[in-house]
Structures are given as structure tokens and as C-alpha cells.
Enzyme design. Structure first.
Site, PDB file in Angstrom:
ATOM      1  N   HIS A  78     -25.808  -5.931  20.205  1.00 34.48           N
ATOM      2  CA  HIS A  78     -26.090  -4.818  21.121  1.00 34.48           C
ATOM      3  C   HIS A  78     -26.696  -3.621  20.391  1.00 34.48           C
ATOM      4  O   HIS A  78     -26.480  -2.471  20.792  1.00 34.48           O
ATOM      5  CB  HIS A  78     -24.811  -4.388  21.839  1.00 34.48           C
ATOM      6  CG  HIS A  78     -24.293  -5.411  22.797  1.00 34.48           C
ATOM      7  ND1 HIS A  78     -25.010  -5.836  23.894  1.00 34.48           N
ATOM      8  CD2 HIS A  78     -23.130  -6.113  22.815  1.00 34.48           C
ATOM      9  CE1 HIS A  78     -24.312  -6.747  24.556  1.00 34.48           C
ATOM     10  NE2 HIS A  78     -23.169  -6.942  23.923  1.00 34.48           N
TER      11      HIS A  78
ATOM     12  N   ARG B 157     -22.175  -9.617  13.359  1.00 32.35           N
ATOM     13  CA  ARG B 157     -22.165 -10.261  14.675  1.00 32.35           C
ATOM     14  C   ARG B 157     -23.586 -10.662  15.026  1.00 32.35           C
ATOM     15  O   ARG B 157     -24.489  -9.831  15.102  1.00 32.35           O
ATOM     16  CB  ARG B 157     -21.592  -9.357  15.760  1.00 32.35           C
ATOM     17  CG  ARG B 157     -21.603 -10.084  17.119  1.00 32.35           C
ATOM     18  CD  ARG B 157     -20.759  -9.441  18.157  1.00 32.35           C
ATOM     19  NE  ARG B 157     -21.306  -8.172  18.641  1.00 32.35           N
ATOM     20  CZ  ARG B 157     -20.852  -7.542  19.721  1.00 32.35           C
ATOM     21  NH1 ARG B 157     -19.850  -8.055  20.414  1.00 32.35           N
ATOM     22  NH2 ARG B 157     -21.371  -6.395  20.095  1.00 32.35           N
TER      23      ARG B 157
ATOM     24  N   ASP C 272     -27.962 -15.602   5.108  1.00 34.95           N
ATOM     25  CA  ASP C 272     -28.797 -15.462   3.907  1.00 34.95           C
ATOM     26  C   ASP C 272     -28.832 -14.038   3.377  1.00 34.95           C
ATOM     27  O   ASP C 272     -29.165 -13.815   2.218  1.00 34.95           O
ATOM     28  CB  ASP C 272     -30.227 -15.945   4.186  1.00 34.95           C
ATOM     29  CG  ASP C 272     -30.347 -17.461   4.180  1.00 34.95           C
ATOM     30  OD1 ASP C 272     -29.388 -18.132   3.744  1.00 34.95           O
ATOM     31  OD2 ASP C 272     -31.403 -17.976   4.616  1.00 34.95           O
TER      32      ASP C 272
ATOM     33  N   GLN D 225     -16.129 -15.503  19.503  1.00 34.70           N
ATOM     34  CA  GLN D 225     -15.682 -14.577  20.537  1.00 34.70           C
ATOM     35  C   GLN D 225     -15.368 -15.312  21.844  1.00 34.70           C
ATOM     36  O   GLN D 225     -16.190 -16.086  22.351  1.00 34.70           O
ATOM     37  CB  GLN D 225     -16.747 -13.518  20.801  1.00 34.70           C
ATOM     38  CG  GLN D 225     -16.881 -12.524  19.661  1.00 34.70           C
ATOM     39  CD  GLN D 225     -17.809 -11.386  20.020  1.00 34.70           C
ATOM     40  OE1 GLN D 225     -18.811 -11.182  19.356  1.00 34.70           O
ATOM     41  NE2 GLN D 225     -17.472 -10.626  21.049  1.00 34.70           N
TER      42      GLN D 225
ATOM     43  N   GLU E 185     -14.756 -14.277  25.571  1.00 35.32           N
ATOM     44  CA  GLU E 185     -14.932 -13.069  26.387  1.00 35.32           C
ATOM     45  C   GLU E 185     -15.359 -13.360  27.820  1.00 35.32           C
ATOM     46  O   GLU E 185     -15.941 -12.506  28.489  1.00 35.32           O
ATOM     47  CB  GLU E 185     -15.920 -12.123  25.709  1.00 35.32           C
ATOM     48  CG  GLU E 185     -17.178 -12.775  25.177  1.00 35.32           C
ATOM     49  CD  GLU E 185     -17.965 -11.866  24.246  1.00 35.32           C
ATOM     50  OE1 GLU E 185     -17.692 -10.654  24.203  1.00 35.32           O
ATOM     51  OE2 GLU E 185     -18.874 -12.383  23.568  1.00 35.32           O
TER      52      GLU E 185
ATOM     53  N   ALA F  68     -14.120  -5.699  26.291  1.00 31.26           N
ATOM     54  CA  ALA F  68     -14.998  -5.129  27.313  1.00 31.26           C
ATOM     55  C   ALA F  68     -15.607  -6.225  28.182  1.00 31.26           C
ATOM     56  O   ALA F  68     -15.541  -6.177  29.416  1.00 31.26           O
ATOM     57  CB  ALA F  68     -16.092  -4.285  26.670  1.00 31.26           C
ATOM     58  N   ASP F  69     -16.187  -7.237  27.538  1.00 31.12           N
ATOM     59  CA  ASP F  69     -16.815  -8.319  28.299  1.00 31.12           C
ATOM     60  C   ASP F  69     -15.784  -9.118  29.089  1.00 31.12           C
ATOM     61  O   ASP F  69     -16.035  -9.491  30.237  1.00 31.12           O
ATOM     62  CB  ASP F  69     -17.591  -9.240  27.360  1.00 31.12           C
ATOM     63  CG  ASP F  69     -18.988  -8.728  27.071  1.00 31.12           C
ATOM     64  OD1 ASP F  69     -19.758  -8.535  28.027  1.00 31.12           O
ATOM     65  OD2 ASP F  69     -19.312  -8.512  25.891  1.00 31.12           O
TER      66      ASP F  69
END
Length: 253
Positions: free
Chosen positions: A40, A67, A81, A143, A145, A170-171
Site C-alpha cells: 500500500h 510485505r 534479492d 496474512q 485477512e 483492518a482488512d
């Protein structure tokens, strides 16, 4: 970090979404790990690499994690990497997706991660030793969610190579129709399901609180590790508090 999680030690991270490497450098000394977000944020690979350097250079032993924007093997291998210690993969909803994420984090024959010299192997100076050890060293955090992810949490947690689950509050609350209501029974029940799945599979489960009150509210539900604070929220709170104090002082005068 994997050993600390498995042994039940208190592991606390924090979250960096801003692009300046000074931010994770400031966060790292007080944390066990710093998550560098690319889902995000507009952060590029170059940004992640610079932020990982900042975490590595900061006092203490914090690890840089990243993430990824999606459960995609190309995105995952490029982030790994850069030299981050592991990845957090969003929106995992079933065992097949969990297996794909694990494979993306591992070199053949255990996975599909492409092999090349990069910062992760000190640009080739430690190439062979890194390739030999990376499959066991890289952290894979998935995750949960969505309602589907909760329903399949036991299957996700049981996949070999999944080091931890992470409840995206949140999600998940939004997906359940109770956005931001951290004590709502539907969210609490969903979290309990994920925690039970993690315990059954001996897979640690964590979550995030962007502010102290959220950390306390969510952390009290029984998580194994916590991410405490988001850089933008901390900046907003600090600015509001300082400016508010200044305005009150001037008005009183």
C-alpha cells in the site's frame, strides 16, 4: 527470529511505509524486526534495498522484512534479492496459495525462486553459501485477512514452510463488515479461529496495532507476536500533540 517465535519469546516489530531510509533506521533500535511495506505504498525495489540497509546498519539486531504487493513469485524473488530476511504475503486464503508462497521463497528443488547474485548474497561474495542456507533462513509470513482465509486457517497454518501467520486487522474487520471495531464479536471469533489453527500447527500468529490502544486491545486476545505502531500514524499523533500543545500555550497567553 524463527527460533524466538517457536520458543514463545516476546517478539515485537514495527512498520515502515514511508520511503526515506531514515524512518526504518529510527524504528529499528527498539524493535526485533521492521516491516517495509510495498503493498500500500509507492515504495520501489530501490527503496526497499535502501531501507533494508538502514535497518541492518541501525543499532540493535532488528531484521528487515518486506510485505510484498501480492502472492506473486516474481515480486517475491525480487524483494528477497534485496537482502530482506523474509516476506509477508497478503490475502492468503487457502493451502494452495500458502504452498505457492512458500515455493516462491525457496530455491529449487524445494521451490521456484530464481537463482542469481544480488545483495542477499553480498553480490555474489557469499553466493554458494547463501543459496545453500536461504531455504532454511528466509522467513515466510502469510496474512489471513478474509473470511475465506479464516475458514481455511488450519490448512494454511499446516503447510510446511509457513513460519507464521499474520492477522490483518483492518482488512479482516472490513471483510467481516465490522471495520475498525476491534472488540466486535465477529472479529474476536475470527481471530480466535486463526489463533487455534496456529496453536494446533505450532505456527505462531501475530497482528498489528497502529496505535498503543489498538496494540493493547488486539494483543490481549492471545497473539504470539505483535507489530507495534505504523510510522505514518506515529507521525500524525506526534504532530497533532505538539501543535495542539503550542496552540493551547499561545491561547493561554
Amino acid at each position: 527470529m524463527r527460533d524466538a517465535l517457536r520458543e514463545g519469546e516476546p517478539v515485537v516489530g514495527t512498520w515502515a511505509s514511508l520511503a526515506d531510509p531514515a524512518v526504518p533506521e529510527l524504528l529499528a533500535p527498539d524493535a526485533d524486526f521492521v516491516v517495509l511495506d510495498t503493498e500500500h505504498t509507492p515504495n520501489s525495489l530501490e527503496t526497499v534495498a535502501d531501507c533494508a540497509r538502514a535497518v541492518d546498519a541501525a543499532p540493535g539486531e532488528a531484521l528487515p522484512l518486506a510485505r510484498v504487493a501480492w502472492n506473486d513469485p516474481v515480486r517475491i524473488k525480487r524483494l528477497l534479492d534485496t537482502g530482506v530476511a523474509g516476506v509477508m504475503v497478503p490475502m492468503v486464503e487457502g493451502a494452495a496459495e500458502a504452498e505457492a508462497a512458500v515455493e516462491a521463497c525457496r530455491y529449487p528443488p524445494d521451490g521456484v525462486r530464481g537463482i542469481a547474485t544480488a545483495r542477499a548474497s553480498d553480490y555474489g561474495r557469499n553466493f554458494e553459501s547463501y543459496v545453500e542456507s536461504a531455504n532454511g533462513d528466509v522467513l515466510t509470513v502469510l496474512q489471513v485477512e478474509t473470511a475465506a482465509g479464516v475458514e481455511n486457517a488450519a490448512d494454511i497454518a499446516a503447510v510446511d514452510g509457513v513460519d507464521a501467520l499474520f492477522v490483518g486487522p483492518a482488512d479482516l474487520s472490513a471483510n467481516l463488515g465490522v471495520f475498525g471495531q476491534w472488540s466486535h464479536p465477529d472479529l474476536v471469533d475470527a481471530i480466535a479461529t486463526v489463533l487455534e489453527a496456529g496453536e494446533a500447527a505450532d505456527t505462531p500468529v501475530g497482528t498489528l496495532g497502529s496505535r498503543p490502544e489498538e496494540v493493547r486491545a488486539l494483543g490481549s486476545l492471545g497473539f504470539d507476536f505483535l507489530i507495534a505502531g505504523v510510522d505514518t500514524a506515529m507521525l500524525l499523533d506526534g504532530v497533532a500533540e505538539a501543535v495542539g500543545a503550542a496552540r493551547e500555550t499561545l491561547s493561554a497567553g
